[in-house]
Design a protein around this motif. Sequence first.
Motif, short mmCIF file in Angstrom:
data_model
loop_
_atom_site.label_atom_id
_atom_site.label_comp_id
_atom_site.label_asym_id
_atom_site.label_seq_id
_atom_site.Cartn_x
_atom_site.Cartn_y
_atom_site.Cartn_z
N SER A 37 0.97 -1.00 0.02
CA SER A 37 0.12 -0.11 0.01
C SER A 37 0.80 1.16 0.10
O SER A 37 1.83 1.30 0.86
N LYS A 38 0.68 2.11 -1.07
CA LYS A 38 1.46 3.52 -0.99
C LYS A 38 1.10 4.34 0.19
O LYS A 38 1.78 5.07 0.77
N LEU A 39 -0.28 4.37 0.56
CA LEU A 39 -0.77 4.98 1.54
C LEU A 39 -0.07 4.67 2.90
O LEU A 39 0.47 5.60 3.61
N ILE A 40 0.08 3.27 3.04
CA ILE A 40 0.72 3.02 4.28
C ILE A 40 2.18 3.18 4.43
O ILE A 40 2.67 3.45 5.36
N ARG A 41 2.64 3.04 2.99
CA ARG A 41 4.22 3.21 3.11
C ARG A 41 4.51 4.79 3.37
O ARG A 41 5.44 4.88 4.21
N GLY A 42 3.56 5.61 3.11
CA GLY A 42 3.99 6.94 3.03
C GLY A 42 3.54 7.28 4.57
O GLY A 42 4.32 8.19 5.02
N HIS A 43 2.60 6.84 5.23
CA HIS A 43 2.26 6.86 6.62
C HIS A 43 3.49 6.44 7.43
O HIS A 43 3.93 7.38 8.38
N ARG A 44 4.21 5.50 7.01
CA ARG A 44 5.20 4.96 7.89
C ARG A 44 6.32 5.95 7.76
O ARG A 44 6.91 6.10 8.86
N LYS A 45 6.56 6.49 6.65
CA LYS A 45 7.63 7.32 6.59
C LYS A 45 7.59 8.53 7.26
O LYS A 45 8.46 9.16 7.98
N ARG A 46 6.31 9.08 7.24
CA ARG A 46 6.09 10.21 8.08
C ARG A 46 6.16 10.00 9.49
O ARG A 46 6.85 10.88 10.13
N VAL A 47 5.73 9.06 10.14
CA VAL A 47 5.99 8.77 11.45
C VAL A 47 7.40 8.68 11.72
O VAL A 47 7.89 9.09 12.74
N ARG A 48 8.25 7.86 11.12
CA ARG A 48 9.61 7.72 11.48
C ARG A 48 10.33 8.99 11.19
O ARG A 48 11.36 9.28 12.12
N ASP A 49 10.22 9.63 10.06
CA ASP A 49 10.67 10.85 10.21
C ASP A 49 10.51 11.99 11.15
O ASP A 49 11.48 12.56 11.70
N MET A 50 9.19 12.29 11.54
CA MET A 50 9.18 13.01 12.72
C MET A 50 9.49 12.45 13.76
O MET A 50 10.27 13.31 14.64
N LEU A 51 9.72 11.13 14.10
CA LEU A 51 10.19 10.51 15.26
C LEU A 51 11.80 10.95 15.34
O LEU A 51 12.06 11.32 16.38
N SER A 52 12.46 10.62 14.14
CA SER A 52 13.82 11.04 14.28
C SER A 52 14.12 12.48 14.57
O SER A 52 15.15 12.48 15.00
N LYS A 53 13.25 13.59 14.08
CA LYS A 53 13.62 14.73 14.25
C LYS A 53 13.50 15.02 15.96
O LYS A 53 14.29 15.80 16.38
N VAL A 54 12.54 14.40 16.42
CA VAL A 54 12.38 14.70 17.93
C VAL A 54 13.46 14.20 18.67
O VAL A 54 14.16 14.78 19.55
N VAL A 55 13.70 12.83 18.34
CA VAL A 55 14.93 12.22 19.20
C VAL A 55 16.17 12.84 18.61
O VAL A 55 17.36 13.17 19.52
N ASP A 56 16.40 13.25 17.68
CA ASP A 56 17.95 13.86 17.38
C ASP A 56 17.95 15.45 18.06
O ASP A 56 18.99 16.03 18.24
N SER A 57 16.87 15.94 18.37
CA SER A 57 16.78 17.24 19.07
C SER A 57 17.25 17.24 20.61
O SER A 57 17.28 18.09 21.21
N GLY A 58 17.47 16.03 21.02
CA GLY A 58 17.82 15.90 22.17
C GLY A 58 16.73 16.20 23.36
O GLY A 58 17.07 17.27 24.41
N PRO A 59 15.57 15.82 23.17
CA PRO A 59 14.45 16.37 24.07
C PRO A 59 14.57 16.01 25.65
O PRO A 59 15.20 15.02 25.94
N GLU A 60 14.05 16.85 26.42
CA GLU A 60 13.64 16.49 27.83
C GLU A 60 12.64 15.72 27.87
O GLU A 60 11.88 15.57 27.18
N LEU A 61 12.91 15.02 29.23
CA LEU A 61 12.18 13.82 29.72
C LEU A 61 11.11 14.29 30.63
O LEU A 61 11.85 14.69 31.83
#
Length: 231
Positions: A37-61
Amino acid sequence: MSLPPDPPAITLSERPDWLYLLREFDWLYRYGSSGGSKLIRGHRKRVRDMLSKVVDSGPELRLREPEKKPVVAHLGRALDRGERGAVVGMARALSRVAEALTWEYGYEKVPPALARKYAYCEVLGPRGPVMSERLILGFVLFAPKTTYPQHSHVDIEESYLSVSGAWSENDAAVHAPGSLILNGSGQEHRITTDETEPCLLAYAWIGPEEKLNAPGMKLTGTRKKRVERGI
């Protein structure tokens, strides 16, 4: 008299159990199948791209006060089953932080029967403990023989990923651990779970900041009302 200094902020890297849990989300959304599914593939990519940005920013817990709901009595069984299934890494990572989770309902009014058989916890999003404005990651737990009534989310793209237990959405199929379901904005869905085992689902929400802060979750209501709405 001067006030005592604020306690030092805790970064995600200082509490690796939470970091490893987020890495399990990344792994599942990076290497899991889209089923063509192209829709599911696109969703998976959006999730992991957003997650990577959050983790790379060194967030507070920002750990909130732990809170349990009646359904949490089934969490141990769900994790035990998850550690013997297809999503063992996620189940084990969640077990490491289980005592620190804040379980909630998400609705202003929850039917008493449902309040005993359902709750969710957010691990990344506006309500933390890891802050994110456009992405929410968390878990929803159902007791055996639960019906989660018809509902939808406006302007929110949602996926469920099975960690433990069998379940069905809209009576269309039976989903086992490792499977993923994508619900688009406004798409009505109803969940039912196995009669003898609890069900634990990881979920991801993508949407505008204002919607994720106040998603306006509402149960659709009675069958009569659904018919009137053309559902």
